[in-house]
Design a protein around this motif. Structure first.
Motif, short mmCIF file in Angstrom:
data_model
loop_
_atom_site.label_atom_id
_atom_site.label_comp_id
_atom_site.label_asym_id
_atom_site.label_seq_id
_atom_site.Cartn_x
_atom_site.Cartn_y
_atom_site.Cartn_z
N ASP A 193 0.85 -1.21 0.00
CA ASP A 193 0.00 0.00 0.00
C ASP A 193 0.88 1.25 0.00
O ASP A 193 0.43 2.34 0.34
N GLY A 194 2.15 1.06 -0.36
CA GLY A 194 3.06 2.22 -0.39
C GLY A 194 3.81 2.38 0.92
O GLY A 194 4.92 2.88 0.95
N SER A 195 3.17 1.96 2.02
CA SER A 195 3.84 2.14 3.32
C SER A 195 4.61 0.87 3.70
O SER A 195 5.46 0.89 4.57
N GLY A 196 4.24 -0.27 3.11
CA GLY A 196 4.90 -1.53 3.47
C GLY A 196 4.40 -2.65 2.58
O GLY A 196 3.53 -2.44 1.72
N ARG A 197 4.98 -3.85 2.79
CA ARG A 197 4.56 -5.01 2.01
C ARG A 197 4.08 -6.10 2.97
O ARG A 197 4.50 -6.17 4.13
N LEU A 198 3.21 -6.99 2.45
CA LEU A 198 2.63 -8.06 3.28
C LEU A 198 2.38 -9.27 2.41
O LEU A 198 1.98 -9.14 1.25
N GLN A 199 2.63 -10.45 2.98
CA GLN A 199 2.38 -11.68 2.22
C GLN A 199 1.04 -12.29 2.63
O GLN A 199 0.71 -12.33 3.81
N LEU A 200 0.28 -12.76 1.63
CA LEU A 200 -0.96 -13.51 1.88
C LEU A 200 -0.71 -14.94 1.44
O LEU A 200 -0.02 -15.16 0.43
N VAL A 201 -1.27 -15.92 2.18
CA VAL A 201 -1.14 -17.31 1.72
C VAL A 201 -2.50 -17.99 1.68
O VAL A 201 -3.35 -17.76 2.55
N PHE A 202 -2.68 -18.80 0.65
CA PHE A 202 -3.89 -19.61 0.49
C PHE A 202 -3.42 -21.03 0.20
O PHE A 202 -2.44 -21.23 -0.52
N PHE A 203 -4.12 -22.03 0.75
CA PHE A 203 -3.69 -23.42 0.58
C PHE A 203 -4.74 -24.26 -0.14
O PHE A 203 -5.93 -23.93 -0.15
N GLY A 204 -4.27 -25.42 -0.64
CA GLY A 204 -5.16 -26.48 -1.13
C GLY A 204 -6.12 -26.00 -2.19
O GLY A 204 -5.80 -25.20 -3.07
N ALA A 205 -7.36 -26.52 -2.07
CA ALA A 205 -8.38 -26.18 -3.07
C ALA A 205 -8.73 -24.70 -3.02
O ALA A 205 -9.31 -24.15 -3.95
N GLY A 206 -8.36 -24.04 -1.91
CA GLY A 206 -8.69 -22.62 -1.75
C GLY A 206 -7.82 -21.68 -2.57
O GLY A 206 -7.94 -20.47 -2.44
N VAL A 207 -6.91 -22.22 -3.43
CA VAL A 207 -6.02 -21.31 -4.17
C VAL A 207 -6.61 -20.81 -5.49
O VAL A 207 -6.21 -19.78 -6.01
N HIS A 208 -7.58 -21.57 -6.05
CA HIS A 208 -8.00 -21.27 -7.43
C HIS A 208 -8.68 -19.92 -7.57
O HIS A 208 -8.31 -19.11 -8.42
N LYS A 209 -9.66 -19.64 -6.69
CA LYS A 209 -10.41 -18.39 -6.85
C LYS A 209 -9.51 -17.17 -6.62
O LYS A 209 -9.46 -16.27 -7.47
N PRO A 210 -8.76 -17.11 -5.51
CA PRO A 210 -7.90 -15.93 -5.34
C PRO A 210 -6.85 -15.80 -6.45
O PRO A 210 -6.46 -14.69 -6.81
N HIS A 211 -6.40 -16.91 -7.00
CA HIS A 211 -5.41 -16.84 -8.07
C HIS A 211 -6.01 -16.13 -9.29
O HIS A 211 -5.33 -15.38 -10.00
N LYS A 212 -7.31 -16.37 -9.52
CA LYS A 212 -8.00 -15.71 -10.65
C LYS A 212 -8.29 -14.24 -10.31
O LYS A 212 -8.18 -13.35 -11.15
#
Length: 737
Positions: A94-113
């Motif tokens: 957001d300009g002030s910093g960086r952050l990692q998000l993680v998604f696993f298993g079957a839950g990766v498809h929708k956020p990947h799109k």
């Protein structure tokens, strides 16, 4: 929201709607089997996505729920476990910093799109640290369009209330929320249990709206309105069930029991060396009025510690014997049964010796029946009951056995009701030719709301006045760790009381560390878990230390639940006779033990006992004309909640006030107790502590509704709700009456 093509029926098994795997977890872990069960599985709180946080501030918010708006910098899918497992890692900024998000298993498809590099979204989740990097695992997110810098979209997302459900390891809250979404359309089919006039008169939401408002509220006001409505349902349906039982009891036949003029009761009253308190007279009158009716009495007698409940119960039993019937008193322990037998035969004198040389011709026989009695004594007691020789029997669970038969059982007195289960009490009542009258006694003062909820089908009498000549009990906290000299002084006080000719109790939370102590290991483990340096103090160890140390030269003996019954009785007899000066015991002495010469009690590790239990224990001293002293020994820090609890006990002798404090400080389920599990499992929204007004009003409304229509023929919705609430377990609870 997950929307099914069809609306699931309320009584439909969740397998059909959610699939067998989810349904199995809901059934086994949370006891939820149908769509209706799931609709009544309410959120315990609501998380607010709340104020937006800048990524630079997240380092201070580990383990907190946050909401951020940021741009996706990159997204990549990684595989592990030989390609069988997938993990999506998304980096946002957001300009002030960086952050990692993680998604696993079957839950990766929708956020990947959805989360393409360069796109913006709002993310909400719990901040955690992994490999020394901040991350959000499986955050909720809402993509924001190109022109979605508008404050409106941000506000709508950020201020949404997220329901947090009571969950289990196998099924997280958000999965339960999805399951609720699947059955939420069936809320339209929910049958409203409240009579329309009652609901409209009180301005409450219809049931369907309340269910939608509790599960998917738009505002906090939605939640509050839904809560008020659902509390009313629980209170009202339970009070209707209790009101119907009270009504049904009035239709049962019973033999009226009136004392004969100039009979046993009059002879007993004439012998009394003291005057009954006003409270005892009033309560006795209520009981005698009930006994004289042709339907069974169902009365709860609440009495302060030492208020003379046993005397009131004995006079009721004598009235029944006078009228030709028999009375049985059920006590929870052998120590208490023997104690009652001893004190009742002493109070009655020759009136308890019918058929014996020197016995009164107006008297009766008072027998004891416990599991550890020898065969000849037991055989004689059983014979005395079936022939009617014995008018009064005092016993433990042994009274319930099939071989115990009565000539004409007219009254059952249950001492310390909360210690008995449904079947035990009912088994004894079924021994009468017609339903006997029932008097339930408790020395644990019960706040009005609990009495209305747990004992709502009993009429209640309260004894809150101490008999004349009883001395007040002074209570002090002894901070053993901060001020060890206070503990030294406590043992000096015990010695002083013994030198004046009095006796003392020392109470410990545990028996001892012997191999045969099954609870010792558990308590030790619990102590270590609590970070305690040592397990709770034990009777056997403390007795030895006292006899060799501060109380050397005094006769010190022990009493606990694992002793042989004959040994227990022998110790109690020696203590009652004044031969034993100091009795080191567990809470086996908590109820009913009456040795008027005992003036001091030292409770070790007092912080390990509940407020009501401390009040009960304290009631064992100051039962004669000499003042009582109770010393609460604790190593807890002065500022700890445990010490605040002890200070509350020291500050008042009012058991009703203390029971209220107890309720506020403990979990409600503990207070309602295992015996009341039916009530606990039906109360999901109602709190017997906070909702006194709702319960009282619901009781009034329920009594009115049942009086007008006992069969509830005009209220099919209410009947359906009763059936749903009163499954087997709760039916049994209500049968406890």
């Amino acid at each position: 929201m997950v929307c099914n093509e069809r609306v699931p029926a309320l009584d439909e098994d969740l397998k059909k709607t959610l699939g067998p795997a989810t349904a199995k977890v809901l059934a086994e872990q949370l006891g939820l089997h149908t769509a209706l069960d799931l609709l009544h599985h309410y959120p315990r709180r609501y998380a607010e996505r709340g104020e937006l946080t800048s990524l630079a501030e997240l380092a201070d918010q580990i383990d907190e729920h946050v909401t951020v708006v940021a741009q996706v910098a990159d997204a990549r899918v990684l595989t592990f476990n030989g390609g069988r497992g997938k993990r999506l890692e998304v980096t946002i900024t957001d300009g002030s910093g960086r952050l990692q998000l993680v998604f696993f298993g079957a839950g990766v498809h929708k956020p990947h799109k959805d989360l393409l590099p360069g796109s913006r979204a709002m993310f909400a989740g719990k901040v955690s640290m992994f490999n020394r990097k901040l991350q959000l695992a499986h955050p909720a997110y809402e993509p924001l369009g190109v022109d979605a810098s508008t404050a409106d979209a941000v506000d709508a997302f950020a201020q949404q209330l997220i329901p947090i459900y009571p969950a289990c390891k196998q099924l997280e809250s958000w999965k339960i929320a999805k399951a609720v979404d699947a059955v939420l359309p069936s809320a339209q089919e929910a049958v409203d249990p409240l009579p329309p006039a009652l609901r409209e008169g009180r301005g409450m939401l219809p049931l369907t709206e309340a269910l939608l408002g509790i599960h998917r509220p738009r505002t906090k006001a939605d939640v509050e309105a839904a809560r008020q409505r659902l509390k009313w349902d629980e209170a009202f349906v339970l009070q209707v069930a209790l009101a119907r039982r009270r009504h049904a009891d009035t239709l049962l036949p019973a033999v009226p029991r009136r004392p004969a003029p100039g009979g046993l009761l009059d002879a007993f009253d004439a012998k009394l060396p003291f005057t009954l308190t006003d409270g005892q007279v009033t309560v006795s009158r209520e009981i005698f009025d009930d006994l004289a009716t042709d339907h069974p009495m169902h009365r709860l007698l609440q009495g302060e510690v030492g208020s003379g409940k046993t005397m009131v119960a004995l006079r009721a039993m004598l009235a029944v014997v006078d009228s030709g019937g028999q009375a049985a008193m059920l006590a929870p322990t052998e120590v208490l049964a023997q104690q009652h037998h001893r004190s009742i035969t002493e109070m009655m004198g020759d009136l308890a010796e019918a058929g014996l040389l020197g016995g009164s011709d107006r008297g009766t026989k008072v027998v004891l029946l416990t599991g550890s009695m020898g065969t000849p004594a037991r055989r004689q007691a059983l014979l005395d009951l079936i022939t009617g020789e014995a008018g009064i029997v005092i016993g433990t669970h042994a009274l319930i056995e099939d071989k115990v038969k009565f000539h004409d059982l007219g009254l059952v007195v249950v001492d310390e009701q909360h210690r008995f289960g449904v079947e035990q009490r009912d088994a004894l009542r079924s021994k009468g030719k017609q339903p006997p009258h029932l008097l339930v006694m408790t020395a644990t003062p019960i706040p009005r709301t609990v009495a209305m909820t747990v004992f709502g089908d009993l009429e209640t009498s309260v004894l809150d006045q101490l008999p004349a000549g009883r001395s007040p009990i002074a209570t002090h906290v002894v901070p053993a760790k901060d001020k060890p000299h206070f503990l030294t002084r406590a043992w000096e006080r015990v010695r002083e009381e013994v030198e004046k000719g009095h006796q003392a109790y020392v109470v410990c939370p545990r028996i001892g560390d012997g191999e045969d102590d099954p609870k010792a290991a558990k308590k030790k483990a619990a102590a270590e878990e609590d970070g305690d340096k040592r397990p709770p103090l034990a009777v056997l160890e403390i007795a030895e230390q006292l006899a060799k140390g501060p109380l050397a030269g005094l006769s010190v003996e022990v009493l606990h639940g694992r002793m042989d019954p004959a040994d227990k009785d022998a110790v109690m007899r020696r203590f009652a006779a004044g031969e034993v000066k100091v009795l080191v015991a567990t809470t086996v002495i908590e109820v009913g033990v009456n040795v008027p010469n005992s003036t001091v009690m030292v409770i070790m590790d007092a912080d390990r006992f509940g407020v009501s239990q401390l009040h009960q224990l304290r009631g064992r001293v100051g039962r004669g004309s000499a003042p009582g002293l109770c010393l609460l020994v604790s190593e807890m820090h002065e500022a700890s909640p445990a010490r605040a609890r002890l200070a509350a006990v020291a500050a008042t002798l009012d058991g009703f006030e203390l029971s209220r404090i107890d309720l506020e400080q403990r979990r409600e389920g503990d207070v309602l107790g295992q015996a009341q599990s039916g009530v606990r499992s039906s109360l999901r929204m109602l709190s017997v502590i906070e909702d006194e007004e709702v319960i009282a009003q619901a009781r009034e409304e329920a009594a009115r509704v049942v009086a007008e229509d006992p069969g509830l023929t005009g209220l099919p919705g209410l009947l359906t709700a009763l059936d749903a609430l009163l499954d087997t377990e709760r039916e049994q609870y209500l049968e406890k009456g």
